[in-house]
Design an enzyme around this catalytic site. Structure first.
Site, PDB file in Angstrom:
ATOM      1  N   ALA A  15      -3.381  -2.826  -8.680  1.00  0.00           N
ATOM      2  CA  ALA A  15      -3.507  -1.748  -9.652  1.00  0.00           C
ATOM      3  C   ALA A  15      -4.293  -0.554  -9.111  1.00  0.00           C
ATOM      4  CB  ALA A  15      -4.179  -2.275 -10.918  1.00  0.00           C
ATOM      5  N   GLY A  18      -2.552  -0.425  -2.574  1.00  0.00           N
ATOM      6  CA  GLY A  18      -1.477  -1.220  -2.009  1.00  0.00           C
ATOM      7  C   GLY A  18      -1.778  -1.504  -0.561  1.00  0.00           C
ATOM      8  N   ARG A  19      -1.177  -2.557  -0.039  1.00  0.00           N
ATOM      9  CA  ARG A  19      -1.361  -2.863   1.388  1.00  0.00           C
ATOM     10  C   ARG A  19      -0.139  -3.598   1.895  1.00  0.00           C
ATOM     11  NH1 ARG A  19      -5.946  -6.010  -0.658  1.00  0.00           N
ATOM     12  NH2 ARG A  19      -5.087  -7.316  -2.312  1.00  0.00           N
ATOM     13  N   ASP A 237       1.764 -10.801  -8.591  1.00  0.00           N
ATOM     14  CA  ASP A 237       0.731 -11.079  -7.585  1.00  0.00           C
ATOM     15  C   ASP A 237      -0.098 -12.316  -7.932  1.00  0.00           C
ATOM     16  OD1 ASP A 237      -0.651  -9.865  -9.680  1.00  0.00           O
ATOM     17  OD2 ASP A 237      -1.303  -8.142  -8.507  1.00  0.00           O
TER      18      ASP A 237
END
Length: 482
Positions: A15, A18-19, A237
């Protein structure tokens, strides 16, 4: 790289960031490295709070370029939010953020058609104002929904842009409040009663299913040599994170910590009782026929928002100072919807303490200690309630996700629960993502096999419970009276 070792790109969208992580898996080995990390900043437009989904997709492409050659790509993200596509497959506006106010009060209009108890008996999903079902109800008369031919949840939208193939991954679909957790299929009767057109959704996929191959244009932009398959993973996730809980046996609870704390049990069947609904537990789907029976708690979001308000001070020093503060001086209900929206979090926490007649925390260290004590207390309630409602006793609590790095939170959780806490891995969602891809290629074995691999290869910390259990019980009673 050895021919026996394969590389998997795990796109993990949270939230706030990002990766793209690269997992290298071989016989008895599992290594995870970060290829690229990028911010995920929502944007407040005149029409409301929206996700910058194009910026996210650009970050995914940059990450795949940085990852280098991989054998597969998997994508996971937060739940419930989605993009709407027109008949040509074009995106109809930026996806709405789950914290947008458009769903305020919408649940009650849905309950007029299907009462809350019937909705829970059909889907097993806890009440949350932003569930996809309520988002669809809020958008019922919108031009975008009228023009939409397809709805894709966020990870499925990213996979579509990468491959051109459309699907709806099951673990994430189970957060829409439109899935029957007993059949692991759509709740068709419920959708009919509520006027939800299930043809909006692409066909269901399960973790491990193929989800297409990278388009030629994507290969050109990322420099990867094709074909590179995209594999459906536990695309919620939390589903990926629970898959990476390094548990042994079934007598464990888990707490997936990050912006949210997801605290509960891994079960073989949903718990759909009225008592479970009243306790606000959810039944989301996991890998290999499992059910993630958990309570959604506003987690480290409370501290993240305070840090933002304080100008992002150095966290380690703040935690050391918070550890010296008096324990359980003031606590708040970490699950209170009053803390859901962004902004002015320190003042709101202080106000909640003032309203309940408790000492008001003033300094950043005092407020931080209040937050962590409150989260540990919420973890305690969730773990105890889950065991009672499911008739499932546990001997250990596993803390995974970003909060596993917070030693003070882990120690307080062990004290509050009266159970040992095993902390780690911190990158649980990415590791679970990688393990599902590796399984699809014949590596890592079943769910238990993947967990054995994690125990052998990932650093874990153990916290034994201490302190006075009566103090936690008294704090809980004090909070219940407030």
């Amino acid at each position: 790289m050895s021919a026996a070792v394969r590389a998997y790109a795990a796109v993990d969208l949270g939230a706030s960031s990002g990766r793209v992580m690269v997992g290298r898996v071989g016989p008895g080995s599992l290594e995870l490295t970060e290829a690229h990390r990028f911010p995920n900043r929502p944007v407040r437009l005149p029409e409301g709070l929206r996700w910058d989904v194009l910026g996210l997709y650009a970050g995914v492409l940059d990450g795949l370029r940085a990852a280098g050659q991989v054998d597969s790509v998997g994508i996971d993200s937060w739940a419930v939010d989605h993009g709407l596509l027109d008949a040509d497959g074009a995106l109809l506006g930026n996806p709405v953020h789950y914290r947008d106010i458009r769903t305020d009060g919408v649940a009650r209009t849905v309950w007029e058609t299907v009462p809350a108890d019937e909705l829970y008996a059909a889907t097993g999903l806890q009440y949350a104002p932003f569930n996809t079902l309520y988002q669809l109800a809020a958008a019922r008369n919108s031009v975008q929904l009228a023009q939409a031919e397809r709805l894709l949840l966020i990870p499925d939208l990213m996979a579509y842009w990468l491959t051109g193939d459309q699907g709806t991954e099951l673990t994430n679909a189970s957060t829409t409040q439109l899935i029957d957790p007993r059949t692991r299929d759509w709740a068709y009767g419920l959708a009919d009663r509520l006027g939800v057109d299930l043809s909006l959704f692409a066909p269901l996929r399960s973790p491990g299913d193929p989800a297409g191959v990278l388009r030629a244009e994507v290969l050109e932009e990322t420099g990867l040599a094709g074909p590179v398959p995209v594999t459906a993973v536990g695309s919620h996730d939390t589903a990926s994170a629970v898959a990476a809980v390094p548990a042994e046996g079934e007598r464990f609870a888990y707490i997936c910590t990050g912006t949210w704390s997801l605290a509960g049990l891994e079960l073989r069947a949903p718990v759909l009782t009225e008592e479970s609904r009243a306790a606000n537990f959810t039944n989301e789907l996991g890998l290999d026929g499992t059910v993630r029976y958990l309570r959604n708690i506003t987690g480290l979001w409370l501290l993240q928002e305070c840090l933002r308000a304080w100008g992002d001070p150095e966290l380690d020093g703040l935690l050391r100072e918070a550890a010296r503060m008096p324990a359980l001086r003031s606590v708040v209900d970490a699950g209170d919807a009053a803390f859901l929206a962004p902004g002015r979090m320190p003042e709101r926490i202080a106000g909640a303490c003032r309203a309940s007649g408790q000492p008001v925390p003033e300094t950043p260290a005092e407020i931080t200690r209040c937050i962590l004590d409150s989260l540990a207390l919420a973890h305690r309630r969730a773990v105890q309630d889950a065991q009672r409602l499911a008739g499932h006793t546990v001997d250990v609590v596993h803390v995974v996700g970003g909060g596993a790095r917070n030693a003070l939170l882990c120690r307080l959780t062990a004290d509050a629960c009266g159970l040992p806490v095993v902390a780690g891995p911190a990158e649980a969602a990415a590791l679970g993502n990688v393990l599902v891809q590796a399984r699809a290629h014949g590596l890592a074995g079943d769910l238990d096999g993947g967990r054995r691999l994690l125990r052998r290869t990932q650093p874990l910390a153990r916290y034994e419970p201490g302190g006075d259990p009566a103090r936690w019980a008294a704090a809980e009673a004090r909070l219940a009276r407030s």
